[in-house]
Each structure stands twice: as C-alpha cells, then as structure tokens.
Design an enzyme around this catalytic site. Structure first.
Site, PDB file in Angstrom:
ATOM      1  N   CYS A   1       0.807  -1.096   0.010  1.00 23.51           N
ATOM      2  CA  CYS A   1      -0.088   0.031  -0.067  1.00 23.51           C
ATOM      3  C   CYS A   1       0.874   1.276  -0.138  1.00 23.51           C
ATOM      4  CB  CYS A   1      -0.947  -0.005   1.307  1.00 23.51           C
ATOM      5  SG  CYS A   1      -2.386   1.255   0.946  1.00 23.51           S
TER       6      CYS A   1
ATOM      7  N   HIS B   1      -3.402  -5.953   1.119  1.00 21.31           N
ATOM      8  CA  HIS B   1      -2.838  -5.961   2.221  1.00 21.31           C
ATOM      9  C   HIS B   1      -2.736  -7.343   2.843  1.00 21.31           C
ATOM     10  CE1 HIS B   1      -2.324  -1.888   3.938  1.00 21.31           C
ATOM     11  NE2 HIS B   1      -3.467  -1.632   3.169  1.00 21.31           N
TER      12      HIS B   1
ATOM     13  N   GLU C   1      -1.148  -8.870   5.034  1.00 19.80           N
ATOM     14  CA  GLU C   1      -1.084  -9.146   6.287  1.00 19.80           C
ATOM     15  C   GLU C   1      -2.350  -9.010   7.063  1.00 19.80           C
ATOM     16  OE1 GLU C   1      -0.494  -6.268   4.723  1.00 19.80           O
ATOM     17  OE2 GLU C   1      -0.705  -4.584   6.080  1.00 19.80           O
TER      18      GLU C   1
END
Lengths: 221, 77
Positions: free
Chosen positions: A87, A195, A197
């Site tokens: 990002c 994302h 994660e």
C-alpha cells in the site's frame, strides 16, 4: 528470516506487518525509524508498511521516499535483500524509483476499502511461491491512491517480463491493466496495494495472505 | 526571491480530479468548459543567488514526480 519494518510518521499498518512477520518467522522484526540511516545487520527482508506517511503531503509516499533510511533500503535492495512494500509501501517504492510507474488518485476519486479478488499472475517469486499461477485469492485493499500508471512501453515490458505479480479481477481503482502488484527486474522487490498481512490469520475471516509469509520464510530461511 | 513552481499532469495522464471539477462546473450550469486539468502551485521563498539548476533539481528530486508530472519554474520580479 530476519526482517525489519520501516516506520514513518503516519505509518498505520506497521504493527500489523510486525505481528505477521513475528508469527510466521518466529522472530519479531526490527522496527526501524525513518530517521535512522542504517539497517540492522543480516536483514533478509525489509517491509515498507501501509499508512499515510507524512499525511500523503505533496504526493502519497513522496516525503517518505526521501527520508534518511531510504538510502539504506535502496542499497539493500540493490544487494538483493528482499523488500515488500504494501500500500503506502508500494507508493514509496515507486516514488524512490525502485519500482517503475506511479500510483495516482483512484479513478473514482473515492477511498476504496474492501476485499478484492486478486489473480496471482506470477508464482515464481519468493513472495508468491506458495500460490498457483492463475489462482484467485481474496485480499483487502484500503487506499485512496492505488491507480497504477506507467507509460505503455513500461506496461508492455512489465507484462512481457512476468513482472505483473498480482492483478485485480475487475475494476477497483482505475489501475492500468488492473495491475495490483509488480516486482522489480531482479525479482527481490515487490510492491502491492492489497494488504496480505490483514488476511493472514483465522480471526481475519480468511487466510489468503498467509502463504506469502510462509513462502518468504521458506525462501529466506 | 519568490519563485513559483507549477506542477501539472503530463498530457495523456488521466486526471480524475480535473474530471470531477469539470462535472461540478457543468452541474452549476457552466456549459462552455471543454476540459479541466488540476495541478499544484508551490511557492518558494529563496535566498538570493540560488541558481536555476538548483531549483530544477528541487523539482526533479521532490516537487514533481516526472513519471506523471511536468513542472514550470516562474521567478517573480
């Protein structure tokens, strides 16, 4: 795998990536402040986290790309150390010129925050070896400036060299050729808007992102 | 020395912000607008004698992203 997370003023996913790296590698990453000028020794992976470094002033990632630690990140990337920019981290990588192109304001002008379908285009990287080429996965995005832009020659080159690693399956932000993530020529620096994660443990609802971290641990020890 | 830096999107780069402004102008009844491109104006107050090359370096290193943007330097009298 020894890792480091670069923390900028305005980073807000630094702890998310910290937890993911800690849980999958078994070692907590070094948290490195943007004003530092050196990385800890023996780092295998550098993560540039999501967020709004410097409030996105001037352009998203523009200030962070010029902060003191980035020279060390550039040098490490040049030596072959793996770098993962997520990002805002992807925006910073394009602003430094480590990755080609630029991330502009979303074509619809809206902040997009939702899960998206992503196609894994290249599974021959240290980041994606646990995925199948052509596989579709679901990973969340949350960004205002994810509209990937580059000139046609650069886009053709990225496609021809298999450097488009992730592609949105459908329109998300106006990105050229629906590009969601690209890798550098040497194959050790990945920038992506989604994302992984945030989709890496059961409590997140899905775990499609975890194979990226498992693959990295496998590749980098 | 006041110096103005105009940063504009390169031709051919889609400008969603300009497009939205265009729509808003049309919504207000201004029908004669063919196109809108939005850019940035950055004003620098420089010490006397800063050479033009240094101002250009400021632009290429930070103020403009030359992948997508052009810049123009205007020195005030």
């Amino acid at each position: 795998m020894k890792s480091a997370v670069i923390v900028f003023p305005g980073s807000n996913c630094d702890r998310d990536i910290q937890v993911a790296l800690r849980d999958f590698s078994g070692h907590g990453p070094a948290m490195v402040w943007h004003r530092d000028t050196e990385l800890p020794e023996g780092i295998d992976l550098i993560a540039l986290p999501g967020g709004f470094s410097y409030g996105d002033y001037l352009r998203a990632g523009a200030m962070a790309a010029r902060s003191p630690i980035m020279q060390a990140v550039k040098d490490a990337a040049g030596r072959g150390v793996s770098v993962l920019g997520i990002c805002n981290g992807f925006q910073i990588l394009t602003e430094t010129g480590i990755l080609p192109g630029a991330l502009m304001r979303n074509a619809g002008l809206s902040y997009v925050c939702r899960e998206v379908n992503l196609k894994v285009e290249n599974s021959q990287t240290a980041f994606t070896s646990r995925y199948q080429a052509g596989e579709e996965i679901v990973i969340p995005v949350a960004h205002h400036d994810g509209n990937y832009t580059a000139d046609e020659a650069t886009l053709d080159r990225l496609e021809g060299e298999g450097r488009v690693v992730f592609r949105y399956n459908g329109e998300v932000n106006g990105a050229a050729r629906n590009i969601a993530g690209i890798i550098n020529e040497a194959g050790n620096v990945l920038g992506m808007m989604p994302h992984p994660e945030r989709m890496s443990e059961p409590a997140h609802g899905r775990t499609d992102g975890r194979r990226m971290f498992e693959g990295l641990v496998e590749a980098l020890g | 020395m006041k110096t103005r830096i105009y940063v504009t999107l390169k031709n051919g780069v889609l400008d969603p912000q300009g497009k939205a402004i265009h729509h808003a102008l049309e919504g207000l009844g201004f029908s004669g607008v063919n196109d809108v491109r939005a850019g940035k104006l950055i004003e620098l107050d420089l010490a006397d004698g800063v050479p033009t090359e240094e101002i250009e370096a400021m632009c290429t290193k930070l103020l403009a992203n030359t992948v997508i943007e052009n810049f123009r330097i205007e020195k005030a009298a």
